[in-house]
Design an enzyme around this catalytic site. Sequence first.
Site, mmCIF file in Angstrom:
data_model
loop_
_atom_site.group_PDB
_atom_site.id
_atom_site.type_symbol
_atom_site.label_atom_id
_atom_site.label_comp_id
_atom_site.label_asym_id
_atom_site.label_seq_id
_atom_site.Cartn_x
_atom_site.Cartn_y
_atom_site.Cartn_z
ATOM 1 N N SER A 126 0.755 -1.339 -0.026
ATOM 2 C CA SER A 126 -0.049 0.184 -0.128
ATOM 3 C C SER A 126 0.832 1.143 -0.137
ATOM 4 C CB SER A 126 -0.974 -0.071 1.093
ATOM 5 O OG SER A 126 -1.877 0.850 1.169
ATOM 6 N N GLU A 221 -1.305 -3.309 -7.937
ATOM 7 C CA GLU A 221 -2.616 -3.656 -7.489
ATOM 8 C C GLU A 221 -3.241 -2.426 -6.500
ATOM 9 O OE1 GLU A 221 -3.184 -3.416 -3.918
ATOM 10 O OE2 GLU A 221 -1.037 -2.669 -3.540
ATOM 11 N N HIS A 291 -4.952 -5.653 -1.334
ATOM 12 C CA HIS A 291 -5.518 -5.297 -0.115
ATOM 13 C C HIS A 291 -6.539 -6.150 0.481
ATOM 14 C CE1 HIS A 291 -3.649 -1.504 -1.295
ATOM 15 N NE2 HIS A 291 -3.881 -1.061 0.122
#
Length: 327
Positions: A126, A221, A291
């Site tokens: 992230s 992602e 995630h």
Amino acid sequence: MSATESANNALNQRIRAELLDAECQPPCIAIVSPSGYAPNPDAVTRGIATLQAQGCQVRNLTDPAYRHHRFGARDDQRIAQLYAAAQDPDVDIVMALRGGYGLTRLLPDLDFSLLARSGKLFVGHSDFTALQMALLATQGHVTFSAPMLCDDFVREELSAFSLTDFWQCLSHSQHVVRGTATGNPEVDLHGTLWGGNLAMLTHLVGSPWLPQIDGGILFVEDVNEHPYRVERMLLQLLHAGGLQKQKALILGDFSGYKLTDYDNGYDFEQMLLWLRQQVPIPILSGLPIGHGRDKVTLPVGAPAHLYALNGHFSLTVSDYPHLPVSA
């Protein structure tokens, strides 16, 4: 004891035994908060207990009292956490508490040479992508797109898939990840594996912290990003001149968005079909990273071999730093 607690205990015991079988010394993990804070401090305690049950020593360098606005601490305190973890001779792994936002603020003031020289295994995903890209761009330092304390080690029901893959990757010098998806092209190629969170990669375009890699294998992602926004970010990478220099693009998990009537059928599959007609490199999907609950661990910046046939692919990454072997 509930069935979930029994399953978690069995998983923790199995991981502990597998680390011993791999002849790794019991790892010491430093927890840092270079981005956001944990909304529930009790979850941090639970995550640390999980790591300890898996045989790890844990140095928690975070403190809920340090919380500053939406960040885990003030900028200088978050930098100090990273330096303290890097300079601790007993620490093997530096693990991000969680993502969110905040690392981009730190990049101009970080001593990347100090972090890289430490030889620590930096793990997270992230927002942590910003630090990973900066270390790769400035030092050629390999890091790991990997589970973080929150939420991966604090879930009520731990993901055996995620945590097993995490420790398998960190305890060996070669790691194989597999995926499958309809429409994947056939490929057989080698290149440097790099990437991470798509929004973070896009925000680093034009900065000194985005690696300039030719002939790489790029993986991306994201979460809560509508298909048209994913398209827009990938087009930015293309128009900036970096995407077409790669040998392949691999898409991970893109979840959390909601289509509306206005989309008029333009869903993720339609977006992917259009992108494959525009981008002059193979685009594969189905990489289990992102995630969600189940995710793989990938060494970022290491050499990799991507092989795909009949919709299935294998990604073999090798020659990367890993946990030290017991004396």
